[in-house]
Design a protein around this motif. Structure first.
Motif, PDB file in Angstrom:
ATOM      1  N   ASP A 151     -17.686   5.256  32.503  1.00 17.02           N
ATOM      2  CA  ASP A 151     -16.359   5.086  31.893  1.00 17.02           C
ATOM      3  C   ASP A 151     -16.514   4.734  30.409  1.00 17.02           C
ATOM      4  O   ASP A 151     -15.794   5.253  29.546  1.00 17.02           O
ATOM      5  CB  ASP A 151     -15.563   3.997  32.607  1.00 17.02           C
ATOM      6  CG  ASP A 151     -15.036   4.451  33.959  1.00 17.02           C
ATOM      7  OD1 ASP A 151     -15.097   5.664  34.246  1.00 17.02           O
ATOM      8  OD2 ASP A 151     -14.580   3.588  34.739  1.00 17.02           O
ATOM      9  N   HIS A 152     -17.480   3.855  30.121  1.00 20.27           N
ATOM     10  CA  HIS A 152     -17.736   3.492  28.724  1.00 20.27           C
ATOM     11  C   HIS A 152     -18.233   4.702  27.945  1.00 20.27           C
ATOM     12  O   HIS A 152     -17.865   4.903  26.783  1.00 20.27           O
ATOM     13  CB  HIS A 152     -18.769   2.363  28.671  1.00 20.27           C
ATOM     14  CG  HIS A 152     -19.081   1.897  27.291  1.00 20.27           C
ATOM     15  ND1 HIS A 152     -18.211   1.132  26.533  1.00 20.27           N
ATOM     16  CD2 HIS A 152     -20.181   2.097  26.500  1.00 20.27           C
ATOM     17  CE1 HIS A 152     -18.750   0.883  25.367  1.00 20.27           C
ATOM     18  NE2 HIS A 152     -19.942   1.460  25.307  1.00 20.27           N
TER      19      HIS A 152
ATOM     20  N   GLN B  97     -26.459  -3.769  27.441  1.00 21.64           N
ATOM     21  CA  GLN B  97     -25.310  -4.522  26.955  1.00 21.64           C
ATOM     22  C   GLN B  97     -25.524  -5.062  25.541  1.00 21.64           C
ATOM     23  O   GLN B  97     -26.608  -5.478  25.174  1.00 21.64           O
ATOM     24  CB  GLN B  97     -25.015  -5.680  27.906  1.00 21.64           C
ATOM     25  CG  GLN B  97     -24.645  -5.230  29.318  1.00 21.64           C
ATOM     26  CD  GLN B  97     -24.184  -6.351  30.201  1.00 21.64           C
ATOM     27  OE1 GLN B  97     -23.186  -6.998  29.912  1.00 21.64           O
ATOM     28  NE2 GLN B  97     -24.897  -6.598  31.282  1.00 21.64           N
TER      29      GLN B  97
ATOM     30  N   VAL C 284     -18.892   1.756  35.615  1.00 26.25           N
ATOM     31  CA  VAL C 284     -18.634   1.030  34.364  1.00 26.25           C
ATOM     32  C   VAL C 284     -19.303   1.743  33.197  1.00 26.25           C
ATOM     33  O   VAL C 284     -18.698   1.967  32.141  1.00 26.25           O
ATOM     34  CB  VAL C 284     -19.133  -0.427  34.473  1.00 26.25           C
ATOM     35  CG1 VAL C 284     -19.114  -1.103  33.104  1.00 26.25           C
ATOM     36  CG2 VAL C 284     -18.289  -1.211  35.458  1.00 26.25           C
TER      37      VAL C 284
ATOM     38  N   SER D 277     -16.713   6.575  24.648  1.00 21.27           N
ATOM     39  CA  SER D 277     -17.553   6.630  23.444  1.00 21.27           C
ATOM     40  C   SER D 277     -17.964   8.052  23.090  1.00 21.27           C
ATOM     41  O   SER D 277     -18.899   8.246  22.299  1.00 21.27           O
ATOM     42  CB  SER D 277     -18.818   5.783  23.655  1.00 21.27           C
ATOM     43  OG  SER D 277     -18.511   4.462  24.028  1.00 21.27           O
TER      44      SER D 277
ATOM     45  N   VAL E 286     -24.559   0.348  26.587  1.00 17.99           N
ATOM     46  CA  VAL E 286     -24.012   0.584  27.924  1.00 17.99           C
ATOM     47  C   VAL E 286     -23.782  -0.774  28.592  1.00 17.99           C
ATOM     48  O   VAL E 286     -24.734  -1.528  28.807  1.00 17.99           O
ATOM     49  CB  VAL E 286     -24.975   1.432  28.775  1.00 17.99           C
ATOM     50  CG1 VAL E 286     -24.411   1.638  30.178  1.00 17.99           C
ATOM     51  CG2 VAL E 286     -25.226   2.781  28.100  1.00 17.99           C
ATOM     52  N   PRO E 287     -22.556  -1.113  28.945  1.00 22.44           N
ATOM     53  CA  PRO E 287     -22.254  -2.453  29.443  1.00 22.44           C
ATOM     54  C   PRO E 287     -22.554  -2.681  30.920  1.00 22.44           C
ATOM     55  O   PRO E 287     -22.115  -3.680  31.481  1.00 22.44           O
ATOM     56  CB  PRO E 287     -20.751  -2.582  29.168  1.00 22.44           C
ATOM     57  CG  PRO E 287     -20.233  -1.188  29.272  1.00 22.44           C
ATOM     58  CD  PRO E 287     -21.335  -0.315  28.733  1.00 22.44           C
TER      59      PRO E 287
END
Length: 225
Positions: free
Chosen positions: A33-34, A160, A30, A38, A175-176
């Motif tokens: 990918d973020h 997050q 996750v 970005s 970063v989520p």
């Protein structure tokens, strides 16, 4: 009647360990990918930072615990080198000056541990990079406020969003991922990506200056002929 001695068996990974690894891999995915989505922000930061550092400004980095280790990792890559040879660049991990740090905490309290160093070392045009997985570390927030008061640019690397640090700084990469460890590992990838962009930008700028100088010399030689 004697019994046979119990022979130790090979240790097997625990089910909880396997479960943690599966979840951690998902959290990392996750986050990465973020990060890929970005990358324009990372590229902008790296190019901006390269121009500032080459022109004589400096990077200050603040973080606690694991974030402190990552701050020092980043500054080591800049003062030393990342992958390619280049000039040393001015970068300071604010937790690493232990005598100053302990004196500041003793005399002014822990909320001032980074902010007072920002006031000592920071100048307008410098960058303060703030690392906090929670985005709520009090001493990092105080440092970011002090930096903005003094005319520094402030960037945040956090977990997050929304969080106070991301809202306070001039720009932020959040970063989520749901776990602290995954966020910290993604932050380390960000540090390396920043270095890669920075090195490429410095190399391209150096080539452009050399080409410009060569063309100028050629025009001068032609005018004299």
């Amino acid at each position: 009647m004697s019994s046979e001695p119990v022979r130790p068996t090979a240790l097997q990974p625990s089910s909880s360990g396997r479960s943690w690894l599966r979840q951690h891999r998902a959290d990392l995915t996750v986050g990465l990918d973020h990060l890929s989505a970005s990358f324009d922000r990372i590229e902008a930061w790296g190019q901006d930072l390269a121009d500032r550092l080459v022109s004589g400004h400096r990077l200050l980095v603040a973080g606690n615990g694991g974030s402190a280790a990552e701050a020092q990792h980043l500054t080591a890559e800049l003062v030393g080198r990342f992958e390619d040879e280049r000039i040393p660049l001015a970068a300071i991990a604010l937790h690493a000056e232990t005598s100053s740090l302990s004196a500041i905490v003793n005399d002014y309290g822990q909320d001032e541990m980074f902010a007072r160093q920002v006031a000592a070392h920071g100048r307008p045009g410098d960058v303060l990079l703030c690392l906090s997985t929670s985005g709520a570390s009090a001493n990092v927030l105080v440092a970011a406020r002090r930096a903005r008061e003094l005319g520094l640019t402030t960037w945040a690397l956090t977990g997050q969003a929304p969080n106070p640090l991301a809202a306070l700084c001039d720009d932020a990469l959040t970063v989520p991922s749901s776990s602290t460890s995954a966020v910290q590992e993604v932050h380390l990838v960000v540090a390396h990506a920043l270095c890669a962009v920075l090195d490429a930008h410095i190399a391209a700028s150096t080539r452009a200056r050399r080409t410009g100088s060569q063309r100028a010399r050629s025009r001068t030689a032609g005018a004299r002929a």
